[in-house]
Design an enzyme around this catalytic site. Structure first.
Site, mmCIF file in Angstrom:
data_model
loop_
_atom_site.group_PDB
_atom_site.id
_atom_site.type_symbol
_atom_site.label_atom_id
_atom_site.label_comp_id
_atom_site.label_asym_id
_atom_site.label_seq_id
_atom_site.Cartn_x
_atom_site.Cartn_y
_atom_site.Cartn_z
ATOM 1 N N ASP A 40 0.911 -1.512 -0.072
ATOM 2 C CA ASP A 40 -0.227 0.229 0.395
ATOM 3 C C ASP A 40 0.704 0.661 -0.083
ATOM 4 O O ASP A 40 1.515 1.270 0.701
ATOM 5 C CB ASP A 40 -1.022 0.229 1.093
ATOM 6 C CG ASP A 40 -2.358 -1.004 1.210
ATOM 7 O OD1 ASP A 40 -2.141 -1.572 0.334
ATOM 8 O OD2 ASP A 40 -2.599 -1.391 2.272
ATOM 9 N N LYS A 60 -1.594 -22.223 -1.039
ATOM 10 C CA LYS A 60 -0.430 -21.636 -2.635
ATOM 11 C C LYS A 60 0.306 -20.908 -1.088
ATOM 12 O O LYS A 60 0.033 -20.126 -0.751
ATOM 13 C CB LYS A 60 -2.272 -21.183 -2.949
ATOM 14 C CG LYS A 60 -2.150 -22.122 -4.096
ATOM 15 C CD LYS A 60 -1.663 -22.677 -5.134
ATOM 16 C CE LYS A 60 -2.030 -23.667 -5.844
ATOM 17 N NZ LYS A 60 -1.153 -24.164 -6.859
ATOM 18 N N PRO A 99 1.673 -15.943 -2.999
ATOM 19 C CA PRO A 99 1.248 -14.584 -2.452
ATOM 20 C C PRO A 99 2.213 -14.264 -0.759
ATOM 21 O O PRO A 99 2.531 -13.262 -1.581
ATOM 22 C CB PRO A 99 0.289 -15.004 -2.065
ATOM 23 C CG PRO A 99 -0.810 -15.700 -2.718
ATOM 24 C CD PRO A 99 0.628 -16.942 -2.949
ATOM 25 N N CYS A 136 -24.624 5.078 27.106
ATOM 26 C CA CYS A 136 -24.257 6.430 27.101
ATOM 27 C C CYS A 136 -25.295 6.627 26.192
ATOM 28 O O CYS A 136 -26.140 7.177 26.347
ATOM 29 C CB CYS A 136 -23.740 6.456 25.434
ATOM 30 S SG CYS A 136 -22.527 7.917 24.820
ATOM 31 N N GLY A 166 -27.705 5.075 24.920
ATOM 32 C CA GLY A 166 -28.508 3.975 25.456
ATOM 33 C C GLY A 166 -29.322 4.451 26.377
ATOM 34 O O GLY A 166 -30.776 4.163 27.108
ATOM 35 N N HIS A 189 -18.733 4.133 28.942
ATOM 36 C CA HIS A 189 -18.336 3.570 28.639
ATOM 37 C C HIS A 189 -17.603 2.453 28.961
ATOM 38 O O HIS A 189 -16.879 1.844 29.202
ATOM 39 C CB HIS A 189 -17.594 3.622 27.268
ATOM 40 C CG HIS A 189 -19.082 4.730 26.114
ATOM 41 N ND1 HIS A 189 -19.053 3.369 25.452
ATOM 42 C CD2 HIS A 189 -19.047 5.360 25.569
ATOM 43 C CE1 HIS A 189 -19.570 4.763 23.845
ATOM 44 N NE2 HIS A 189 -18.886 6.012 24.756
ATOM 45 N N GLU A 214 -17.913 -0.769 28.755
ATOM 46 C CA GLU A 214 -16.676 -1.910 28.406
ATOM 47 C C GLU A 214 -15.484 -1.801 27.935
ATOM 48 O O GLU A 214 -14.276 -2.863 26.503
ATOM 49 C CB GLU A 214 -17.375 -1.899 26.598
ATOM 50 C CG GLU A 214 -18.034 -0.955 25.327
ATOM 51 C CD GLU A 214 -18.443 -0.113 25.270
ATOM 52 O OE1 GLU A 214 -18.803 0.704 24.485
ATOM 53 O OE2 GLU A 214 -19.672 0.445 26.611
#
Length: 542
Positions: free
Chosen positions: A147, A187, A190, A381, A383, A507, A509
């Site tokens: 890239d 393969k 690559p 949040c 929610g 948050h 989580e």
């Protein structure tokens, strides 16, 4: 001297560089080494905060308020390392810093170029994590070799080994070994091409981690080693994990990855202790319950948009020996088909955060269904804000109540813009962000979950509970059980006469780990397990 491990990826994206980097960090940490983790992202955005979840997945917020890549969530879930804004850099941040220096005249009239100025800035970012207390820094390079966006970062890590000595650096290349069904074979070409591109840049990988659907034979490993110029013991198979991503560290250990790294870098490592991790996987493989949790969100079809939430649910499920069956429900589907049809039979409902008006009424309807049917509910949040709007309309009796984010002319703005946000026009990095302290009401569900009355959780929001309505909500049964240290900002609301109805502005989580589930998620799943058991006792809902 701090040692450095650089993790690159080839052939295709989404191979799991973040998981591999996190797993390596965990293994080294379990051998008694002090590690730091870092990721470079090649996009020009300064951070992912303004990017769509459909493009980037969730924005992972650190304690210091940095909005970062979701891979940093893997870093924190797998390790105990401390992450800061120096743990995530983008092309945008690197160029912004260099341009600012040029405007201040720091380059003394020189022509500013990619080499050496941009690459020097990248190397300085890497070196920021060095210290006498750090044994190893693991730096993940986002994107794929080849890239154009990644080239400055690859050139910088090539130069870095020259600056500090190759004996202090290790290059790990994650690559794909595809299986062609028509040819019935794996393969390696690559991978050969990907490593060839790295070698043209001037980087010779020390270790190859080969992602594959099928196990590699000795002959295939020998072929990869020969054509990629690495020893055969440095060809590490990383087969797809059907059960859990938390198996990745065990797989790397089975193939000798940690021992290879320790040997190549000459690290003063102790014996590997994976007792807690093995116990975790045992509990995950041997659940005693199976429960259904509905996640009603705006980006329900895109798993990475709520990555940390799904992980936190799994962590809490493991703690309760419960298999979590997540039902991902788009909030607009609730608007079209109704909450009764889509949510009947679930053991718990979670409404996550988000931005924008689309799907809001579906979230509000879902909250009402959970409240009226006695289904355990956790709002996060947005929610929480939807829970407040629903309660205002249907219990407090405030017709037309809403958030000013969605209706600036609402007669009852029960959710409104934070005072600190009212004069802000820029979108990036301007919300209430990062870890903020809060104080809990004694004997509330929140305090029961946390087992303390003082907490610190991470935030990412612009709107808040309108304090003008506090008394009306309290009088009708919704209690504010958590607030900022100065008492001005509502952090947690609960409905005490409901089996388990709790919503938070922050948050939670982001602080959950597989071996240390986040307390609110653990409480929520515990309530869902009880709800499931009660349903079976009265004749069953399944």
């Amino acid at each position: 001297m701090t040692k450095h491990i650089f993790v690159t990826g080839g052939v295709v994206s989404s191979l799991g560089k973040g998981l591999t980097s996190a797993s390596i960090g965990m293994l080294l940490q379990q051998r008694g080494l002090a590690i730091r983790l870092q990721k470079f992202d090649p996009y020009i955005n300064v951070d992912p905060g303004t990017m769509s979840p459909y493009q980037h997945g969730e924005v992972y917020v650190l304690d210091d308020g940095s909005e970062t890549d979701l891979d940093l969530g893997h870093y924190e879930r797998f390790t105990n390392t401390h992450l800061t804004r120096d743990s995530n850099y983008t092309t945008g941040q690197i160029y912004q810093s260099v341009i600012n220096k040029e405007r201040r005249g720091e380059f003394l009239g020189k022509t500013v170029q990619v080499i050496p100025h941009i690459t020097n800035e990248i190397k300085q970012a890497i070196s920021k994590l060095d210290s006498d207390e750090v044994d190893v820094v693991i730096t993940e390079i986002g994107g794929t070799v080849g890239d154009i966006e990644s080239q400055p970062f690859l050139e910088a890590i090539r130069q870095f080994a020259l600056d500090v000595g190759k004996e202090n650096c290790l290059y790990i290349h994650l690559t794909l070994i595809p299986y062609l069904k028509a040819a019935a074979e794996l393969k390696t070409k690559p991978t050969q091409h990907s490593v060839g591109q790295l070698r043209q840049i001037g980087i010779q990988p020390d270790i190859l981690v080969c992602r594959t659907e099928r196990s590699l034979s000795h002959d295939e490993c020998s072929k990869i080693a020969l054509f990629c110029n690495v020893p055969i013991d440095a060809v590490i198979e990383e087969k797809d994990k059907e059960f859990s991503v938390y198996e990745v560290p065990m797989s790397l250990v089975e193939h000798g990855m940690d021992e290879l790294i320790v040997k190549k870098l000459g690290l003063p490592a102790g014996e590997l202790d994976l007792g807690d991790w093995r116990n975790l996987l045992h509990r995950m493989r041997n659940p005693e319950h199976e429960i259904s949790i509905a996640v009603v969100g705006k980006y329900a079809e895109h798993r990475d948009a709520y990555k940390s939430i799904y992980e936190a649910l799994d962590h809490a499920g493991t703690a309760h020996r419960a298999q979590i069956r997540v039902q991902r429900i788009h909030s607009e589907a609730v608007e079209r088909e109704g909450a009764e049809r889509l949510l009947s039979g679930v053991d718990g409902l979670l409404v996550p955060g988000g931005f924008g008006e689309r799907g809001i009424e579906g979230k509000v309807d879902a909250v009402r269904f959970a409240r009226e049917k006695g289904i355990p509910f956790l709002g996060i949040c947005l929610g929480m804000q939807c829970a407040v709007v629903e309660y205002a309309r249907n219990v407090v009796g405030l017709e037309g109540a809403n958030s000013t984010e969605f209706d600036k002319n609402t007669p009852h703005p029960v959710i409104c813009l934070l005072d600190e946000q009212k004069n802000i026009t820029d979108k990036g990095g301007t919300m209430r962000l990062g870890a903020q302290p809060a104080e809990l009401v004694p004997e509330s569900k929140a305090a029961e979950c946390y087992k303390t009355e003082k907490i610190s959780e991470r935030h990412r929001h612009r709107y808040e509970f309108n304090n003008d309505y506090r008394r009306q909500f309290a009088d009708r049964g919704m209690q504010i059980t958590g607030a900022s240290s100065d008492g001005k900002l509502v952090e947690i609301v609960e409905v005490p006469d409901h089996p388990w109805f709790l919503a938070v502005q922050f948050h939670p989580e982001f602080k959950s780990q597989p071996i240390a589930p986040q307390p609110l998620f653990a409480g929520f799943i515990g309530a869902a397990v009880e709800h499931h058991a009660a349903g079976l006792q009265v004749g069953g809902r399944r």
